[in-house]
Design an enzyme around this catalytic site. Structure first.
Site, PDB file in Angstrom:
ATOM      1  N   PHE A   1       0.857  -1.188   0.000  1.00  0.00           N
ATOM      2  CA  PHE A   1       0.000   0.000   0.000  1.00  0.00           C
ATOM      3  C   PHE A   1       0.896   1.242   0.000  1.00  0.00           C
ATOM      4  O   PHE A   1       1.844   1.329   0.768  1.00  0.00           O
ATOM      5  CB  PHE A   1      -0.890  -0.032   1.245  1.00  0.00           C
ATOM      6  CG  PHE A   1      -1.984   0.990   1.222  1.00  0.00           C
ATOM      7  CD1 PHE A   1      -3.159   0.744   0.525  1.00  0.00           C
ATOM      8  CD2 PHE A   1      -1.837   2.195   1.881  1.00  0.00           C
ATOM      9  CE1 PHE A   1      -4.178   1.693   0.504  1.00  0.00           C
ATOM     10  CE2 PHE A   1      -2.858   3.144   1.860  1.00  0.00           C
ATOM     11  CZ  PHE A   1      -4.023   2.896   1.165  1.00  0.00           C
TER      12      PHE A   1
ATOM     13  N   ASP B   1       1.821  -5.210   8.602  1.00  0.00           N
ATOM     14  CA  ASP B   1       0.664  -4.333   8.479  1.00  0.00           C
ATOM     15  C   ASP B   1      -0.565  -5.231   8.322  1.00  0.00           C
ATOM     16  O   ASP B   1      -0.651  -6.026   7.380  1.00  0.00           O
ATOM     17  CB  ASP B   1       0.832  -3.401   7.268  1.00  0.00           C
ATOM     18  CG  ASP B   1      -0.265  -2.347   7.202  1.00  0.00           C
ATOM     19  OD1 ASP B   1      -1.398  -2.634   7.665  1.00  0.00           O
ATOM     20  OD2 ASP B   1      -0.004  -1.261   6.674  1.00  0.00           O
TER      21      ASP B   1
ATOM     22  N   TYR C   1     -10.777   1.366  10.603  1.00  0.00           N
ATOM     23  CA  TYR C   1     -11.992   1.702   9.831  1.00  0.00           C
ATOM     24  C   TYR C   1     -12.330   0.720   8.714  1.00  0.00           C
ATOM     25  O   TYR C   1     -13.310   0.907   8.016  1.00  0.00           O
ATOM     26  CB  TYR C   1     -11.884   3.121   9.250  1.00  0.00           C
ATOM     27  CG  TYR C   1     -10.622   3.401   8.455  1.00  0.00           C
ATOM     28  CD1 TYR C   1     -10.509   2.997   7.143  1.00  0.00           C
ATOM     29  CD2 TYR C   1      -9.554   4.081   9.032  1.00  0.00           C
ATOM     30  CE1 TYR C   1      -9.358   3.240   6.420  1.00  0.00           C
ATOM     31  CE2 TYR C   1      -8.391   4.339   8.322  1.00  0.00           C
ATOM     32  CZ  TYR C   1      -8.293   3.919   7.022  1.00  0.00           C
ATOM     33  OH  TYR C   1      -7.152   4.157   6.324  1.00  0.00           O
ATOM     34  N   LYS C   2     -11.520  -0.331   8.532  1.00  0.00           N
ATOM     35  CA  LYS C   2     -11.824  -1.298   7.471  1.00  0.00           C
ATOM     36  C   LYS C   2     -12.675  -2.424   8.070  1.00  0.00           C
ATOM     37  O   LYS C   2     -13.835  -2.205   8.396  1.00  0.00           O
ATOM     38  CB  LYS C   2     -10.521  -1.783   6.842  1.00  0.00           C
ATOM     39  CG  LYS C   2      -9.832  -0.641   6.065  1.00  0.00           C
ATOM     40  CD  LYS C   2      -8.470  -0.970   5.543  1.00  0.00           C
ATOM     41  CE  LYS C   2      -7.911   0.229   4.780  1.00  0.00           C
ATOM     42  NZ  LYS C   2      -6.468   0.116   4.534  1.00  0.00           N
TER      43      LYS C   2
ATOM     44  N   ARG D   1     -12.066  -4.424  -7.398  1.00  0.00           N
ATOM     45  CA  ARG D   1     -11.787  -5.069  -6.115  1.00  0.00           C
ATOM     46  C   ARG D   1     -13.085  -5.283  -5.348  1.00  0.00           C
ATOM     47  O   ARG D   1     -13.889  -4.362  -5.214  1.00  0.00           O
ATOM     48  CB  ARG D   1     -10.838  -4.183  -5.312  1.00  0.00           C
ATOM     49  CG  ARG D   1     -10.359  -4.817  -4.024  1.00  0.00           C
ATOM     50  CD  ARG D   1      -9.339  -3.956  -3.340  1.00  0.00           C
ATOM     51  NE  ARG D   1      -9.964  -2.818  -2.673  1.00  0.00           N
ATOM     52  CZ  ARG D   1      -9.429  -2.178  -1.627  1.00  0.00           C
ATOM     53  NH1 ARG D   1      -8.247  -2.551  -1.163  1.00  0.00           N
ATOM     54  NH2 ARG D   1     -10.048  -1.159  -1.078  1.00  0.00           N
TER      55      ARG D   1
HETATM   56  C1  LIG Z   1      -5.766   1.310   4.340  1.00  0.00           C
HETATM   57  C2  LIG Z   1      -4.299   1.085   4.573  1.00  0.00           C
HETATM   58  C3  LIG Z   1      -3.524   2.021   5.255  1.00  0.00           C
HETATM   59  C4  LIG Z   1      -4.144   3.314   5.671  1.00  0.00           C
HETATM   60  O1  LIG Z   1      -3.303   4.149   6.375  1.00  0.00           O
HETATM   61  P1  LIG Z   1      -3.908   5.478   7.002  1.00  0.00           P
HETATM   62  O2  LIG Z   1      -2.796   6.057   7.746  1.00  0.00           O
HETATM   63  O3  LIG Z   1      -5.081   5.087   7.844  1.00  0.00           O
HETATM   64  O4  LIG Z   1      -4.385   6.341   5.880  1.00  0.00           O
HETATM   65  C5  LIG Z   1      -2.191   1.703   5.503  1.00  0.00           C
HETATM   66  N1  LIG Z   1      -1.654   0.536   5.076  1.00  0.00           N
HETATM   67  C6  LIG Z   1      -2.384  -0.363   4.395  1.00  0.00           C
HETATM   68  C7  LIG Z   1      -1.760  -1.647   3.951  1.00  0.00           C
HETATM   69  C8  LIG Z   1      -3.722  -0.114   4.101  1.00  0.00           C
HETATM   70  O5  LIG Z   1      -4.433  -0.997   3.413  1.00  0.00           O
END
Ligand SMILES: *Cc1c(COP(=O)(O)O)cnc(C)c1O
Length: 413
Positions: free
Chosen positions: A126, A198, A223-224, A372
């Protein structure tokens, strides 16, 4: 697998997790396959936030830090997330964003390996993870090398004796590829490095065993799949063996051993608390706390079983109904290598997804060409997937996507 809609309804009737769907606010007719971007709201959340606004902030004001226990929110929420990720209750805190938490744990990991200069990650990680690594690798005169791997199968080879830290997302946000956390962690340790996992697409989607894998650090999103609400605070895990000795650079007063002593110099709190920085966003924290309550009743084994069932069902249906229209499966075909999402590539993926959304089938588009679909097992039904694929087949067969209104891109895709 040739199935009719009744067969899908029958699978839903047999689903052990079916009862959880009622706790979520999902309007009639909506097929929501984007809980891996923003989980939906649960009933109890609004009431809990209202109480925080009216009784706590609105009436008791500053007294609420003690009276409503605002002060212990970061560790209380951490303890609630801990069983979902195979961690002890005192080894997780909820704080800041995933991006900021990555900065803290990566800095901590690098400080434990001062003689090494290589950080390994995946090019398809990401973007914020890569950007944060880049930022830290260059920060304050550092000269760390970022070694990016192109295929998940090549990671082991990149883990050599000069590696300080490996930063991997267990489930790839785009392809859904799931790494073998235990095997990779062992490999990193054998090479003398440290690993940061992560869990943005793992926590609440599948069982995770950080302690069993002997992971060093982990971070993830609120939030996911944890449904904490837009911009919900994130979580952070540190293996107990490091907690009392490691330091992190965002040494704010909430990570101080005695914040209200108001001392003029920093003295890190014992344990995981030294990974806190500043005042927590209380309203967002209580929303996440209320959202986390249902996990007490969820079997993670059942969660994983349903997740695998949904993915297999969707892949089979798409290939049967849409196989002629140029969709390519991007996610691993083997369940053991896949998280709780399925992705297909198509040259017109963006417009196809917009046409699906116009029909109330909400997945998302990931550049450059990916459709997705995320399957949160607590509220996605087999019949939703059956209907979603019928819509998709229709859109492809009639080229419904081929209209100007489906080509315009908003700021957020
Ligand atoms: C959604 C996501 C993030 C989001 O990071 P934020 O700091 O909340 O914007 C980080 N890493 C991964 C792998 C994600 O899927």
């Amino acid at each position: 697998m040739t199935l009719d809609r009744d067969a899908a309804l029958e699978m839903d009737r047999e689903d052990r997790l079916a009862g959880f769907r009622d706790r979520f606010r999902l309007r009639d007719g909506l097929i929501y396959l984007d809980g891996n971007s923003l989980g939906p709201m649960q009933d109890g959340v609004q009431e809990r936030v209202r109480c925080c606004l009216e009784d706590e902030w609105g009436r008791d004001l500053i007294a609420s830090w003690n009276k409503a226990d605002w002060y212990t929110l970061p560790r209380r929420l951490g303890a609630k997330i801990a069983p979902l990720i195979g961690a002890g209750p005192d080894d997780v805190v909820v704080t800041d964003s995933t991006s900021v938490n990555l900065f803290k744990v990566l800095a901590a990991a690098l400080s434990l390996r001062p003689d090494r200069k290589v950080i390994v990650s995946e090019r398809s990680n990401f973007p914020t993870d890569l950007y944060m690594i880049e930022g830290l690798a260059r920060f304050a005169g550092r000269d760390h090398e970022l070694r990016l791997v192109d295929a998940p199968q090549d990671i082991e080879e990149a883990i050599t004796g000069d590696v300080a830290a490996v930063v991997l997302t267990e489930v790839n946000y785009r392809t859904g590829w799931m790494h073998d956390m235990k095997a990779i962690t062992r490999r990193v340790h054998d090479a003398g490095g440290l690993v940061i996992w992560d869990l943005a697409h793992s926590a609440g989607a599948l069982p995770v065993d950080l302690a069993g894998a002997d992971a060093d650090f982990a971070i993830g999103c609120g939030y996911k799949y944890l449904n904490g609400g837009p911009g919900a605070p994130a979580f952070l895990y540190v293996a107990p063996r490091f907690q009392d000795s490691v330091t992190q650079p965002l040494s704010g007063w909430f990570g101080h051993a005695d914040p209200f002593a108001m001392a003029s110099s920093y003295d890190a709190a014992p344990g995981i608390h030294r990974f806190l920085t500043g005042t927590p966003p209380v309203i967002s924290m209580v929303a996440l706390e209320a959202a986390l309550e249902l996990w007490d009743d969820v079997s993670l084994t059942a969660l994983r079983e349903k997740s695998v069932g949904l993915c297999e069902f969707f892949i089979a249906r798409v290939e049967e109904r849409c196989g002629a229209f140029g969709l390519q499966l991007v996610s691993p075909r083997q369940a053991g290598q896949r998280g709780s999402q399925v992705c297909f590539s198509h040259e017109n993926a963006f417009a196809i997804m917009q046409a699906l959304i116009a029909r109330d089938v909400v997945g998302d588009f990931r550049a450059p060409d990916i459709l997705r679909f995320g399957f949160a097992p607590l509220y996605v039904r087999y019949v939703d997937l059956f209907d979603a694929v019928e819509h998709l087949a229709d859109i492809l067969r009639t080229a419904e996507w081929d209209q100007a209104r489906f080509m315009a891109r908003g700021a957020v895709t």
